[in-house]
Design an enzyme around this catalytic site. Structure first.
Site, short mmCIF file in Angstrom:
data_model
loop_
_atom_site.label_atom_id
_atom_site.label_comp_id
_atom_site.label_asym_id
_atom_site.label_seq_id
_atom_site.Cartn_x
_atom_site.Cartn_y
_atom_site.Cartn_z
N HIS A 21 -10.40 -22.20 -54.98
CA HIS A 21 -10.12 -22.91 -53.72
C HIS A 21 -10.27 -24.44 -53.80
O HIS A 21 -10.41 -25.10 -52.78
CB HIS A 21 -11.03 -22.40 -52.59
N GLY A 32 -4.75 -21.01 -56.65
CA GLY A 32 -4.76 -19.61 -56.27
C GLY A 32 -4.62 -19.38 -54.78
O GLY A 32 -4.17 -18.32 -54.35
N HIS A 33 -5.01 -20.37 -53.97
CA HIS A 33 -4.86 -20.26 -52.51
C HIS A 33 -3.99 -21.41 -52.02
O HIS A 33 -4.44 -22.54 -51.90
CB HIS A 33 -6.22 -20.32 -51.82
N HIS A 58 -2.19 -11.39 -50.41
CA HIS A 58 -3.09 -11.94 -49.39
C HIS A 58 -2.26 -12.62 -48.30
O HIS A 58 -1.51 -13.56 -48.57
CB HIS A 58 -4.04 -12.92 -50.07
N GLU A 115 -7.13 -8.27 -48.10
CA GLU A 115 -6.66 -8.94 -46.88
C GLU A 115 -5.15 -9.18 -46.95
O GLU A 115 -4.66 -10.25 -46.66
CB GLU A 115 -7.39 -10.28 -46.69
N GLU A 117 -5.95 -10.25 -40.06
CA GLU A 117 -6.87 -11.39 -40.00
C GLU A 117 -6.36 -12.47 -39.04
O GLU A 117 -5.17 -12.77 -38.98
CB GLU A 117 -7.06 -11.99 -41.39
N CYS A 134 -6.65 -15.69 -39.16
CA CYS A 134 -5.99 -16.80 -39.84
C CYS A 134 -4.57 -16.43 -40.26
O CYS A 134 -3.70 -17.30 -40.33
CB CYS A 134 -6.79 -17.23 -41.08
N CYS A 173 -13.49 -19.01 -42.02
CA CYS A 173 -12.27 -19.79 -41.88
C CYS A 173 -11.66 -19.67 -40.49
O CYS A 173 -11.02 -20.60 -40.00
CB CYS A 173 -11.26 -19.38 -42.94
N CYS A 174 -11.83 -18.52 -39.85
CA CYS A 174 -11.12 -18.24 -38.60
C CYS A 174 -11.59 -19.06 -37.40
O CYS A 174 -10.74 -19.56 -36.64
CB CYS A 174 -11.17 -16.75 -38.30
#
Length: 600
Positions: free
Chosen positions: A120, A171-172, A233, A285, A301, A303, A385-386
């Site tokens: 991240h 990766g994200h 994801h 997720e 989720e 997000c 995160c949400c």
């Protein structure tokens, strides 16, 4: 289609202004308090702790900063402003001379900077860049922007010029869309160039991935222009798709936009919950397979739904406006609103469509149980995160309301608000989501287009008190105005059934109830238990009752009762009763209890 930023839209008294006000006066500081208690803000000081900070703490703080920036114009707060300034000073004070900033890697793994693809690093950088742009654009704090430009320049140098990093794509996904936003704000072309580079490089070679995951998990299984199925994801996927839409529209890349439209189609055709949630699989997720939409174990989720809204808003700027805004509306009024408690303090990460309180308590009692349903919202999560993502979305809710194309002012979402655009001053008052009446006063001269909601049962219109049938085309009603004009539109609402595709195993033989843009559900608190055996045969006698905070729908129903035997040769006996339905977004505000969306 040109969109209008939230700063160009003034919210008036109504549903969404109350949501935004709650976020400004309650949620923003409550999220800060819980983040401060859990070490997220302290981590920015880059001091080694016995309990190391998490790899994505910086992103949590960045989203909070972004939300705070948006809210300072209408809800100025000296305490919030002081926190913003102190946080910015802390980040700048601990930024490395080269421009790099990451509170985890600088302290715990300085030798691994830009060497670990899955952790991240660029994701955090992206959210810091977004926060910097927001703070500068809103006139709240201009100091973070040059610091994050320096960071972006360093990323450009390492990844694009020298190419000496341990990975090529993060990766994200997130850095990509943040760079486009930085390009839009500064006009510096290399930021768009770098965003395009990251997209072009994804999926062209094997890169590091979690050992327990496949390459589809982070959408690196094939080049982005060839992707047609939403996989992996869900948040990562949709952040990537947002960047694809951004770069595609700005560079005229038809292949990118074609891929985006195909990915959107795949989602809405077979991977979208009725509530607007996406990402059905709790393991990873992620998006799973077509029509795999379980209810009690839905992940959906928060997000991911937010990212879906951002993706749809970007696609709407490139065409098919109404279709994309219908999905935005579904997600906003259902999955996204449900993710925040009525008092603005608690949040959901996961948003199921059915809940069994007894099973949830059992799952929590079993050590190592991989999926533990949460039936009450929490103020903070280990992966949190949400909460700040919700606050930053609600803070800019006005940005989804209007658009402009060829001099026509489009109303996409019916949010009570005011705007000056296209030679007109418009004031809109909407009763949504509880009633379908929309009243518009326009001063000036121009052309106006109102989106026809997919849920309307009939439409009536009047202009300056005279009944009229406006021009309708492409799911919009068109009005020409010249001088002071009053337009009244009523989009008919009534409770109605909706059935899922027969391939959706979880909902086979069942139906749900909608009222306008709202998906309805039943809770044990109103109806007692055994909700899975409730049968609704008709909505003809449904009664809609307005309440202080919303509405209830009462409908004749039957509960299928069985005897005590585990199996029986006798059919269930129907027991008639009045079922009380409430908006899905308002469930779980009265303690732990069962909940059901789909009925017999």
């Amino acid at each position: 289609m040109k969109s209008f930023g939230y700063e160009q839209v003034t919210l008036c008294d109504g549903f969404w202004k109350s949501v935004r006000e709650r976020n400004a006066t309650v949620s923003l500081m409550n999220v800060y308090r819980r983040f401060a208690q859990t070490g997220r803000f302290a981590a920015l000081r880059c001091e080694k702790q016995d309990n190391p900070s998490h790899i994505f703490f910086d992103s949590d703080v960045a989203k909070w900063l972004e939300a705070a920036a948006y809210l300072q114009h209408d809800y100025p707060d000296a305490q919030v402003r002081a926190i913003i300034d102190e946080t910015v000073d802390t980040i700048i004070g601990h930024q490395l001379p080269c421009g790099y900033f990451n509170s985890y890697y600088q302290v715990y793994k300085p030798e691994k900077i830009f060497m670990e693809r899955t952790e991240h690093e660029l994701y955090c950088a992206g959210h810091l860049i977004e926060a910097a742009v927001a703070l500068d654009k809103c006139g709240v704090n201009a100091r973070l922007l040059p610091a994050m430009r320096k960071y972006a320049d360093y990323i450009y140098e390492r990844f694009y010029v020298r190419r000496d990093t341990g990975f090529t794509t993060c990766g994200h996904p997130e850095i990509e869309l943040a760079l486009v936003r930085l390009y839009d704000h500064t006009g510096e072309g290399k930021y768009l160039e770098l965003a395009k580079f990251f997209l072009d490089e994804r999926g062209v070679r094997e890169e590091e991935i979690y050992s327990a995951m496949d390459r589809a998990y982070d959408q690196s299984h094939m080049p982005v222009r060839k992707q047609r199925s939403a996989v992996g994801h869900a948040v990562r996927a949709l952040y990537l798709y947002c960047a694809m839409a951004d770069v595609g529209r700005r560079t005229g890349d038809a292949e990118l936009l074609e891929a985006c439209r195909a990915l959107f189609s795949d989602i809405v055709r077979s991977k979208l919950y009725l509530t607007g949630g996406v990402g059905s699989g709790w393991w990873g997720e992620r998006f799973t397979i077509a029509y795999d939409l379980p209810n009690s174990q839905a992940y959906a989720e928060t997000c991911a739904a937010i990212a879906l809204v951002f993706f749809c808003e970007r696609l709407a700027q490139a065409g098919d406006r109404a279709g994309y805004h219908a999905v935005i509306e579904r997600a906003l009024y259902n999955n996204i609103l449900a993710a925040e408690s009525a008092d603005g303090r608690g949040f959901y990460y996961v948003n199921p469509l059915a809940a069994d309180a007894k099973y949830a308590r059992y799952a929590r009692s079993v050590p190592g149980m991989p999926f533990k349903p949460l039936l009450q919202r929490a103020e903070v999560f280990g992966c949190s995160c949400c909460p700040p993502n919700l606050v930053r979305l609600f803070a800019q809710i006005g940005s989804f309301a209007y658009g402009e194309e060829d001099g026509v002012l489009y109303v996409h979402q019916y949010i009570s608000s005011q705007i000056s655009a296209c030679g007109m001053e418009l004031s809109l008052t909407a009763q949504l989501p509880f009633a379908g009446s929309v009243n518009i006063f326009v001063r000036g001269r121009g052309r106006l287009a109102l989106r026809i909601p997919v849920w309307q049962t009939h439409i009536s219109c009047s202009v300056n008190g005279q009944s009229t049938e406006p021009e309708a085309e492409g799911d919009y009603l068109y009005f020409s105005v010249d001088g002071d004009t009053r337009i009244e539109v009523v989009f008919g609402m009534r409770p109605r059934f909706v059935w899922a595709n027969g391939h959706v195993r979880a909902d086979s033989g069942r139906k749900a109830v909608e009222y306008g843009p709202l998906v309805l559900c039943a809770e044990e608190a109103d109806n007692g238990g055994d909700l899975s055996g409730v049968e609704i045969s008709s909505l003809e006698r449904a009664e809609v009752v307005r309440t202080e905070n919303g509405l209830k729908v009462r409908v004749p129903a039957r509960r299928l009762r069985t005897g005590d035997a585990l199996y029986s040769y006798l059919p269930p006996e129907p027991e008639s009763f009045t079922l009380t339905l409430i908006p899905y977004y308002s469930w779980a505000n009265r303690g732990e209890n069962d909940m059901q969306v789909w009925f017999l």
